[in-house]
Scaffold this motif. Structure first.
Motif, short mmCIF file in Angstrom:
data_model
loop_
_atom_site.label_atom_id
_atom_site.label_comp_id
_atom_site.label_asym_id
_atom_site.label_seq_id
_atom_site.Cartn_x
_atom_site.Cartn_y
_atom_site.Cartn_z
N GLN A 268 53.93 -27.93 -45.56
CA GLN A 268 54.79 -28.77 -46.08
C GLN A 268 56.05 -29.27 -45.26
O GLN A 268 57.12 -29.65 -45.78
CB GLN A 268 55.00 -28.19 -47.66
N SER A 269 56.12 -28.40 -44.22
CA SER A 269 57.55 -28.25 -43.54
C SER A 269 57.94 -29.62 -42.68
O SER A 269 59.07 -29.69 -42.43
CB SER A 269 57.65 -27.13 -42.64
N GLY A 270 56.79 -30.07 -42.32
CA GLY A 270 56.75 -31.35 -41.49
C GLY A 270 56.46 -31.15 -40.17
O GLY A 270 56.35 -32.15 -39.49
N CYS A 271 56.31 -29.91 -39.56
CA CYS A 271 55.90 -29.71 -38.23
C CYS A 271 54.34 -30.13 -38.21
O CYS A 271 53.56 -30.27 -39.10
CB CYS A 271 55.92 -28.36 -37.81
N GLY A 272 54.02 -30.60 -36.96
CA GLY A 272 52.68 -31.11 -36.88
C GLY A 272 51.64 -30.34 -36.87
O GLY A 272 50.63 -30.53 -37.65
N SER A 273 51.86 -29.00 -36.36
CA SER A 273 50.88 -28.11 -36.29
C SER A 273 51.52 -26.69 -36.31
O SER A 273 52.46 -26.79 -35.77
CB SER A 273 49.64 -28.47 -35.43
N PHE A 274 50.65 -25.60 -36.61
CA PHE A 274 51.08 -24.33 -36.02
C PHE A 274 49.99 -23.29 -36.14
O PHE A 274 49.06 -23.54 -36.39
CB PHE A 274 52.09 -23.82 -37.55
N ILE A 275 50.54 -22.12 -35.49
CA ILE A 275 49.70 -21.16 -35.08
C ILE A 275 50.53 -19.78 -35.55
O ILE A 275 51.79 -19.67 -35.44
CB ILE A 275 49.51 -20.82 -33.60
N ILE A 276 50.02 -18.89 -36.63
CA ILE A 276 50.68 -17.63 -36.76
C ILE A 276 49.74 -16.46 -36.49
O ILE A 276 48.72 -16.50 -36.74
CB ILE A 276 50.68 -17.54 -38.44
N THR A 277 50.18 -15.93 -35.31
CA THR A 277 49.52 -14.68 -34.97
C THR A 277 49.85 -13.33 -35.83
O THR A 277 50.91 -13.17 -36.63
CB THR A 277 50.16 -14.39 -33.51
N CYS A 278 48.76 -12.53 -35.75
CA CYS A 278 48.93 -11.24 -36.77
C CYS A 278 48.49 -10.12 -35.83
O CYS A 278 47.78 -9.20 -36.35
CB CYS A 278 47.89 -11.52 -37.82
#
Length: 399
Positions: A268-278
């Motif tokens: 919902q933030s507006g950024c086009g895409s994201f990756i969350i590493t764990c």
């Protein structure tokens, strides 16, 4: 298309202590008691000024306690701004892509040492002249932590990074197809100015890739509220094409307590895409339908089984985890450059696979950057890891 990648953000000298013991009484006496209090937290970063305020001891006394007074095992160039660019410059060396990093080093002896390190890599470096001390980080690494997976903690001295807001980035910097804004939380004025910078990148027609770092400054200001990303009144998210975070950073940016909460916020933030590493666990990625990437529903990709199996069978090959996340970002950038050159629609899964393999390769080294023994060595070492992941692991995940 302009075959240039421009990067800015954190560049510093890492002093690595590769056999620390996080269970030792000396280390435990410096552990944080409350969020943002300046105490140490395994896997996270504090500023040296915060640690001295927390402990009531001088920086020298703190470091003597934590290291036993011994010299660092090695000193390497590091930082989430420059390390990905070094990786990209090595892997793309035989192509037409120019990989350029811009930032301040300072003018003390450490700055000269840092400049010498930069000269060993094919990255094109443009220095922002600035008087003062070079940024440095003490990296305490415990290879036994997390049941042998290893972990680090960081003590950062800002130096001239505390006075660089990105305003010195010139027209040449913004003549690029890909921009990396790496670890700007360790360059506080630049981090506060991130919204303006990614707007310029978008206006120049390039892809904005932002790689985060633990934001100790905003954590200490408000240990319970979400970290701002750029201007608090106009967050940078809508001008970011790809946001890369680890899980703790994603939770703190979103003000949530879970991977799902962080993922929902980012969508919902507006950024086009994201990756969350764990860390050693599967990463989470997602691409919406309004950015430059082909739409990708949320999917989870594991770390490289080939690397995991090899290091378990041959523990003598293991380096440390320093720079794994930064090399992950470098691998993602390499994939984006290759996809742009091929003229295909951008595929976030394949970009993440290149990142996973690059981060896995970093486990064989100490420190984030490695000088190649010969031209093309890094690509040669990556090739079997990538091939195994694409034709074994990825097929299993997507089946």
């Amino acid at each position: 298309m302009i075959k240039r990648i421009s990067g800015a953000g954190c560049c510093l000298l890492d002093y690595l202590y590769t056999d620390s013991d996080f269970s030792a009484p000396a280390f435990r006496s410096y552990l944080s008691k409350e969020p943002g209090d300046g105490g140490l937290v395994p896997g996270q970063l504090v500023f040296s000024s915060g640690l001295t305020a927390f402990s009531g001891r001088s920086e020298g006394a703190c470091l003597k306690d934590l290291t036993g007074g011994r010299a660092p095992d090695t000193a390497n160039m590091g930082g989430p701004g420059v390390v990905p660019m070094v990786h990209a410059s090595q892997v793309l060396r035989e192509t037409e892509w120019e990989v350029a990093f811009t930032g301040p080093l300072g003018n003390d002896g450490v700055a000269r040492e840092l400049s010498d390190h930069l000269s060993r890599y094919p990255v094109d470096f443009s220095e922002i002249p600035m008087e003062g001390s070079a940024p440095t980080t003490i990296v305490l690494s415990d290879p036994r932590y997390h049941q042998g997976a290893g972990e680090r903690t960081f003590i950062n001295r800002l130096g001239v990074a505390d006075r660089f807001d990105g305003s010195g980035l010139d027209e040449e910097f913004f003549r690029a197809s890909i921009f990396l804004w790496g670890g700007t939380g360790l360059v506080p004025p630049m981090h506060a100015n991130l919204t303006s910078l990614v707007k310029k990148g978008r206006a120049a027609g390039g892809l904005n890739v932002v790689g985060t770092v633990y934001d100790f400054l905003n954590e200490s200001r408000d240990p319970h509220g979400p970290w701002p990303l750029g201007d608090p009144d106009e967050p940078a998210y809508p001008w970011i094409d790809l946001l890369i975070m680890d899980l703790e950073e994603a939770k703190r940016l979103s003000g949530t307590r879970s991977l799902k909460g962080a993922s929902d916020f980012m969508k919902q933030s507006g950024c086009g895409s994201f990756i969350i590493t764990c860390g050693a666990g599967p990463l989470c990625l997602y691409a919406g339908d309004k950015g430059p990437f082909r739409k990708q529903e949320e999917v989870y990709l594991p770390v490289s089984p080939l690397v995991d199996e090899d290091l378990k069978a041959h523990p003598e090959k293991r380096g440390d985890t320093t720079g794994c996340g930064d090399n992950f970002v470098g691998g993602v950038i390499v994939s984006l450059a290759r996809q742009l050159e091929a003229g295909t629609s951008l595929d976030l899964v394949h970009a993440a696979v290149e990142g996973i393999c690059s981060g896995g390769l970093a486990l064989y080294s100490r420190g984030g950057c490695r000088v190649e023994a010969y031209r093309g060595e890094r690509e040669a070492l990556l090739a079997p890891i990538r091939e195994d992941y694409l034709f074994r692991t990825l097929q299993e995940v997507l089946a």
